[in-house]
Write an enzyme that holds these catalytic residues in place. Sequence first.
Site, PDB file in Angstrom:
ATOM      1  CG  ASP A 170      -1.721  -1.286   1.344  1.00  0.00           C
ATOM      2  OD1 ASP A 170      -2.592  -1.506   0.496  1.00  0.00           O
ATOM      3  OD2 ASP A 170      -1.451  -2.090   2.263  1.00  0.00           O
ATOM      4  CD  GLU A 181      -1.057  -2.944  -7.282  1.00  0.00           C
ATOM      5  OE1 GLU A 181      -2.019  -3.540  -6.751  1.00  0.00           O
ATOM      6  OE2 GLU A 181      -1.151  -1.796  -7.749  1.00  0.00           O
TER       7      GLU A 181
HETATM    8  O1  TRH Z   1       4.446  -6.169   0.652  1.00  0.00           O
HETATM    9  P1  TRH Z   1       3.471  -6.667  -0.345  1.00  0.00           P
HETATM   10  O2  TRH Z   1       2.977  -7.997  -0.165  1.00  0.00           O
HETATM   11  O3  TRH Z   1       2.342  -5.645  -0.436  1.00  0.00           O
HETATM   12  C1  TRH Z   1       1.003  -5.726  -0.698  1.00  0.00           C
HETATM   13  C2  TRH Z   1       0.203  -5.655   0.539  1.00  0.00           C
HETATM   14  O4  TRH Z   1       0.048  -6.931   1.075  1.00  0.00           O
HETATM   15  C3  TRH Z   1      -1.083  -5.014   0.205  1.00  0.00           C
HETATM   16  O5  TRH Z   1      -1.962  -5.007   1.278  1.00  0.00           O
HETATM   17  C4  TRH Z   1      -1.681  -5.673  -0.986  1.00  0.00           C
HETATM   18  O6  TRH Z   1      -2.781  -4.974  -1.271  1.00  0.00           O
HETATM   19  C5  TRH Z   1      -0.730  -5.611  -2.128  1.00  0.00           C
HETATM   20  O7  TRH Z   1       0.470  -6.274  -1.773  1.00  0.00           O
HETATM   21  C6  TRH Z   1      -1.263  -6.234  -3.398  1.00  0.00           C
HETATM   22  O8  TRH Z   1       4.148  -6.610  -1.829  1.00  0.00           O
HETATM   23  P2  TRH Z   1       4.490  -5.402  -2.809  1.00  0.00           P
HETATM   24  O9  TRH Z   1       3.227  -4.843  -3.399  1.00  0.00           O
HETATM   25  O10 TRH Z   1       5.467  -5.896  -3.750  1.00  0.00           O
HETATM   26  O11 TRH Z   1       5.135  -4.283  -1.908  1.00  0.00           O
HETATM   27  C7  TRH Z   1       6.437  -4.376  -1.407  1.00  0.00           C
HETATM   28  C8  TRH Z   1       7.093  -3.036  -1.453  1.00  0.00           C
HETATM   29  O12 TRH Z   1       8.308  -3.047  -0.715  1.00  0.00           O
HETATM   30  C9  TRH Z   1       7.462  -2.625  -2.879  1.00  0.00           C
HETATM   31  O13 TRH Z   1       7.209  -1.240  -3.043  1.00  0.00           O
HETATM   32  C10 TRH Z   1       8.959  -2.866  -2.943  1.00  0.00           C
HETATM   33  C11 TRH Z   1       9.375  -2.573  -1.534  1.00  0.00           C
HETATM   34  N1  TRH Z   1      10.631  -3.211  -1.080  1.00  0.00           N
HETATM   35  C12 TRH Z   1      11.708  -2.394  -0.794  1.00  0.00           C
HETATM   36  O14 TRH Z   1      11.635  -1.158  -0.977  1.00  0.00           O
HETATM   37  N2  TRH Z   1      12.864  -2.969  -0.311  1.00  0.00           N
HETATM   38  C13 TRH Z   1      12.988  -4.300  -0.118  1.00  0.00           C
HETATM   39  O15 TRH Z   1      14.063  -4.766   0.319  1.00  0.00           O
HETATM   40  C14 TRH Z   1      11.862  -5.135  -0.442  1.00  0.00           C
HETATM   41  C15 TRH Z   1      11.979  -6.622  -0.263  1.00  0.00           C
HETATM   42  C16 TRH Z   1      10.697  -4.543  -0.904  1.00  0.00           C
END
Ligand code: TRH
Length: 355
Positions: A17, A251
Amino acid sequence: MLLHWDIFCRVIDNYGDIGVCWRLARQLAREQGQAVRLWVDDPASLRPLCPACDPALAAQFIEGVELRRWPTGFVVDRVADVVIEAFACELPAAYVAAMAVSPRPPCWINLEYLSAEAWVENCHGLASPHPSLPLVKYFFFPGFTPATGGLLREAGLPLAPPQEPAGMLEISLFCYDTAPVSGLLAALAASPRPILCHVPPGQPLAAVTAALGPADSWRLGQSRIQPLPFLPLDDYDALLRRCAINFVRGEDSFVRAQWAARPFIWQIYPQDDAAHQTKLDAFLDRYCAALPSSTAAVIRALFTAWNGGGDVAQAWPDFLARIPEITRHNANWARQLAVQPDLASNLLRFVADRA
Ligand code: TRH
């Protein structure tokens, strides 16, 4: 045209999010010169992605964005020109009331979750009049086709992956703790090619630790499994471009893996009554459409297994054997997507059309 934007983000869980909202906010500010306030109910959730964020502050400027804590008792100081309600987070009642009496009601947009499903094209841009107030909310759907809101993509993003390294393969493993990591670890243990697997903290590391027992790092056959600190957003993007294979989830990392143009495996965010299964299939249909059926079958087998529908250890060797072909395909896929306008540009156009 300089507009004032208020983006509202409620952190439900994990990092997606805030990841999506932060990426959008800073792009609107940085590339489009917009005045952006990002209201987050839990500013601490931004800190791992953006170490400059101080969760103790109620207001701060970072990378051109005014980051605001979204307090329980919300006091409206002004109404923006554009209001983004991220993922149907429900705006503060006081803000909605202020919008309704504003001399120029803002363009009110509900930013939806990403989906490759066909119905998204029909719902993108639909207007929903407020039941009692003189306000209209529009639904804005990110997506993979020109009839949707597009994908978040910064200007000047490099799309061609560097050469595939000849020796050790680096992979990144960002997943939920429900992922069948034991199958993957068995495949890595049996790999004839040395692999360095980077494991972010939180659920990915918990899953690996549950499978292998606590340790600082693990050696399995020729492979090394190495915990990684949570990286700032741009460093994580760079990791995805560097690794030969990326496991991503949710996402935002899923979209970034596509811009990184490396082979990737997506663990979709699980939803009730298996709604995510339809979303996964819809994506695979689009993504695999231009591939020979044998390669598509290999990709489908691993995606399906990784999402709980098969044997990862069995699906892995075929996927690995096709890395050069999948890398080429992903570079084409990324180029094809990048021809379409990005989500922030689409948003600006959408707002201008309704001004
Ligand atoms: O963390 P996610 O699973 O996020 C979500 C939430 O669960 C949300 O509620 C749901 O609606 C959505 O998924 C579909 O996965 P996501 O979307 O990939 O988000 C992770 C974020 O973290 C992304 O912006 C990348 C960032 N990130 C970093 O900046 N550094 C890191 O080391 C990692 C592993 C991720």
